[in-house]
Design an enzyme around this catalytic site. Sequence first.
Site, mmCIF file in Angstrom:
data_model
loop_
_atom_site.group_PDB
_atom_site.id
_atom_site.type_symbol
_atom_site.label_atom_id
_atom_site.label_comp_id
_atom_site.label_asym_id
_atom_site.label_seq_id
_atom_site.Cartn_x
_atom_site.Cartn_y
_atom_site.Cartn_z
ATOM 1 N N ARG A 120 0.743 -1.237 -0.133
ATOM 2 C CA ARG A 120 0.087 -0.066 0.065
ATOM 3 C C ARG A 120 0.825 1.195 -0.110
ATOM 4 N NH1 ARG A 120 -2.991 -3.083 3.753
ATOM 5 N NH2 ARG A 120 -4.511 -4.172 2.664
ATOM 6 N N LYS A 142 3.830 11.749 -10.959
ATOM 7 C CA LYS A 142 2.894 10.987 -11.844
ATOM 8 C C LYS A 142 3.698 9.637 -12.257
ATOM 9 C CE LYS A 142 -0.065 14.266 -14.277
ATOM 10 N NZ LYS A 142 -0.048 14.795 -15.675
ATOM 11 N N GLU A 184 10.224 18.144 -24.219
ATOM 12 C CA GLU A 184 9.655 18.420 -22.806
ATOM 13 C C GLU A 184 10.330 19.662 -22.136
ATOM 14 O OE1 GLU A 184 6.839 17.204 -21.906
ATOM 15 O OE2 GLU A 184 6.970 15.012 -22.531
ATOM 16 N N LYS A 226 8.748 23.133 -13.863
ATOM 17 C CA LYS A 226 7.932 22.119 -13.565
ATOM 18 C C LYS A 226 7.357 21.892 -12.038
ATOM 19 C CE LYS A 226 6.035 17.650 -13.903
ATOM 20 N NZ LYS A 226 6.023 16.471 -14.577
ATOM 21 N N GLU A 236 -3.354 17.776 -10.474
ATOM 22 C CA GLU A 236 -3.882 18.144 -11.719
ATOM 23 C C GLU A 236 -5.391 18.252 -11.676
ATOM 24 O OE1 GLU A 236 -2.076 16.269 -15.345
ATOM 25 O OE2 GLU A 236 -3.884 16.607 -16.315
ATOM 26 N N ARG A 240 -2.049 22.308 -13.724
ATOM 27 C CA ARG A 240 -1.207 21.386 -13.974
ATOM 28 C C ARG A 240 -1.273 20.805 -15.393
ATOM 29 N NH1 ARG A 240 1.868 16.546 -10.560
ATOM 30 N NH2 ARG A 240 3.128 15.579 -12.302
ATOM 31 N N ASN A 244 0.472 19.388 -20.232
ATOM 32 C CA ASN A 244 0.222 18.437 -21.239
ATOM 33 C C ASN A 244 0.014 19.175 -22.783
ATOM 34 O OD1 ASN A 244 -0.340 16.335 -19.676
ATOM 35 N ND2 ASN A 244 -2.545 17.109 -19.179
ATOM 36 N N HIS A 247 0.531 17.054 -26.043
ATOM 37 C CA HIS A 247 0.493 15.983 -25.504
ATOM 38 C C HIS A 247 -0.700 15.212 -25.966
ATOM 39 C CE1 HIS A 247 4.128 16.586 -22.975
ATOM 40 N NE2 HIS A 247 3.766 15.202 -22.779
ATOM 41 N N HIS A 251 0.353 12.211 -27.771
ATOM 42 C CA HIS A 251 0.042 10.843 -27.369
ATOM 43 C C HIS A 251 -0.577 9.891 -28.245
ATOM 44 C CE1 HIS A 251 0.407 11.591 -22.618
ATOM 45 N NE2 HIS A 251 1.535 10.947 -23.177
ATOM 46 N N HIS A 263 8.596 9.420 -27.333
ATOM 47 C CA HIS A 263 7.829 10.376 -26.878
ATOM 48 C C HIS A 263 7.877 11.756 -26.970
ATOM 49 C CE1 HIS A 263 4.890 11.678 -23.619
ATOM 50 N NE2 HIS A 263 5.671 12.347 -23.101
HETATM 51 P P1 NAD Z 1 12.761 5.512 -21.349
HETATM 52 O O1 NAD Z 1 13.077 5.417 -20.045
HETATM 53 O O2 NAD Z 1 12.267 4.353 -22.213
HETATM 54 O O3 NAD Z 1 14.454 5.506 -22.022
HETATM 55 C C1 NAD Z 1 14.802 5.711 -23.345
HETATM 56 C C2 NAD Z 1 15.975 4.646 -23.849
HETATM 57 O O4 NAD Z 1 17.325 5.382 -23.346
HETATM 58 C C3 NAD Z 1 15.696 3.365 -23.229
HETATM 59 O O5 NAD Z 1 16.074 2.562 -24.349
HETATM 60 C C4 NAD Z 1 16.445 3.474 -21.944
HETATM 61 O O6 NAD Z 1 17.074 2.165 -21.646
HETATM 62 C C5 NAD Z 1 17.755 4.239 -22.523
HETATM 63 N N1 NAD Z 1 18.595 5.059 -21.377
HETATM 64 C C6 NAD Z 1 18.183 5.509 -20.278
HETATM 65 N N2 NAD Z 1 19.129 6.164 -19.756
HETATM 66 C C7 NAD Z 1 20.114 6.279 -20.643
HETATM 67 C C8 NAD Z 1 21.431 6.704 -20.744
HETATM 68 N N3 NAD Z 1 21.787 7.455 -19.570
HETATM 69 N N4 NAD Z 1 22.309 6.257 -21.799
HETATM 70 C C9 NAD Z 1 22.016 5.391 -22.648
HETATM 71 N N5 NAD Z 1 20.750 4.957 -22.633
HETATM 72 C C10 NAD Z 1 19.953 5.339 -21.579
HETATM 73 O O7 NAD Z 1 12.205 6.773 -22.165
HETATM 74 P P2 NAD Z 1 12.275 8.186 -21.677
HETATM 75 O O8 NAD Z 1 12.118 9.016 -22.998
HETATM 76 O O9 NAD Z 1 13.121 8.564 -20.777
HETATM 77 O O10 NAD Z 1 10.759 8.251 -20.912
HETATM 78 C C11 NAD Z 1 9.539 8.312 -21.782
HETATM 79 C C12 NAD Z 1 8.242 7.794 -20.828
HETATM 80 O O11 NAD Z 1 8.154 8.870 -19.885
HETATM 81 C C13 NAD Z 1 7.098 7.545 -21.603
HETATM 82 O O12 NAD Z 1 6.416 6.444 -20.950
HETATM 83 C C14 NAD Z 1 6.209 8.777 -20.892
HETATM 84 O O13 NAD Z 1 5.018 8.425 -20.951
HETATM 85 C C15 NAD Z 1 6.794 8.853 -19.758
HETATM 86 N N6 NAD Z 1 6.759 10.404 -19.132
HETATM 87 C C16 NAD Z 1 6.337 10.450 -17.761
HETATM 88 C C17 NAD Z 1 5.986 11.873 -17.271
HETATM 89 C C18 NAD Z 1 5.404 11.816 -15.729
HETATM 90 O O14 NAD Z 1 5.323 12.897 -15.311
HETATM 91 N N7 NAD Z 1 5.538 10.749 -14.979
HETATM 92 C C19 NAD Z 1 6.358 13.097 -17.898
HETATM 93 C C20 NAD Z 1 6.892 12.762 -19.304
HETATM 94 C C21 NAD Z 1 6.977 11.497 -19.853
HETATM 95 N N1 GLY Z 2 4.277 15.602 -17.866
HETATM 96 C C1 GLY Z 2 3.020 16.053 -17.255
HETATM 97 C C2 GLY Z 2 2.899 16.048 -15.922
HETATM 98 O O1 GLY Z 2 3.974 15.994 -14.845
HETATM 99 O O2 GLY Z 2 1.709 16.793 -15.384
#
Ligand code: NAD
Ligand code: GLY
Length: 360
Positions: A120, A142, A184, A226, A236, A240, A244, A247, A251, A263
């Site tokens: 939990r 998030k 971003e 941010k 949100e 907040r 988006n 997005h 998305h 992304h």
């Molecule tokens: P990811 O985590 O898939 O990383 C991209 C690639 O880079 C992967 O293949 C990973 O293995 C590799 N990698 C990571 N660090 C590395 C490094 N230092 N050197 C070499 N390779 C490395 O993708 P991302 O672009 O980091 O994140 C995208 C995700 O984030 C999506 O799922 C999206 O929905 C999410 N997201 C979440 C929020 C939030 O607020 N929680 C905001 C924006 C995006």
């Molecule tokens: N990336 C959108 C949020 O964090 O709200």
Amino acid sequence: MDRLFVDLGNNSYDICFSDSFGSLPDELKKINAPKKLLIVTDSNVKGLYAGEVENLLRGVGYDCSVYAFPAGEQNKNMEAILGICGACIENGLDRKSMIIALGGGVAGDMAGFAAAIYMRGIRFVQIPTTLLSQSDSSVGGKTGVDLMGSKNILGAFHQPSLVYINVSTLKTLPEREFVSGMGEVIKHGIIRDAEFYRFLKENSDKVRSLDTEVLMEMAKRNCGIKAAVVECDEKENGLRAILNFGHTAGHAVESALGFELTHGECVGLGMEAAFYIAVKRGTADAETLRDVEAVLAEYGFALKAKLPPAEKIYSFMQKDKKKSEGKLKFVLPVRIGEVMQTSDVSEAEIFGAIEYISEQ
Ligand code: NAD
Ligand code: GLY
């Protein structure tokens, strides 16, 4: 150590900015981290940084193990969450134990979600290693996974206890992933901070050549934007949602293409689409759209993409959780530094915008 305080009452935490992992043990001590830690990472980052972080933490007495899931957005699902939770059980994590999310946004979103539901809810720390995760996903709490083509449709708000950003990890990041993260970063300038947008315009060479000083400044200013938004509206309920920007279309394009584009690449296209709608409405000017496109191009974004038919992208938009009472929610630009939220964008406007970003 450069740091930023994210003020969320009982859920407050620091974001630390460094060019190494060296200060991580001290920072964990400051938040009273328990002895038992599980590093959750992906199969790529495991070979790059998990050993270094594990050895560093073991060296100062932490009982620390590593669990890696297969890298990639296509693995951001409940099956992987069960894998992480299983590893928590196997490694004997209890209510006081802590998860360390090490990797990109996928690792952060999934490790955070597992931390939100295991027993939990246990505490977790974000150590983002992509530009996207250092500039966006690690801050704000998030967490979640995708299901049936709907992005982040299952999840929870669960704030980390610490975000530790080591900008040196960006040196191993593939160029395309760096560009993705810039989506971003540029978004943050457009929605809230014209000064920061100018900084990005003026420093593109240094940012792209990974100048440590400029990367640190960019990371700090960017996270400041941010964090300020999240502080006003943690769950949100209003403001907040401006995060988006880009997005709603982004998305849908990401899902419709089966995650063939990153992304951030999709957010770049989504920002252009939102601008196009605003320009057509006469609420933003065409010159600003051209300026934004020039900045995106300067940072390596393709301004058009080979897209499936607009109907398919539109149908993915209908599955988006950014819908309220059956209406799609859009964030439209007004000028650099200011956006507005609306749910009156018509199907015709959306189809026009998709056509605009489609490679003919
Ligand atoms: P990811 O985590 O898939 O990383 C991209 C690639 O880079 C992967 O293949 C990973 O293995 C590799 N990698 C990571 N660090 C590395 C490094 N230092 N050197 C070499 N390779 C490395 O993708 P991302 O672009 O980091 O994140 C995208 C995700 O984030 C999506 O799922 C999206 O929905 C999410 N997201 C979440 C929020 C939030 O607020 N929680 C905001 C924006 C995006
Ligand atoms: N990336 C959108 C949020 O964090 O709200």
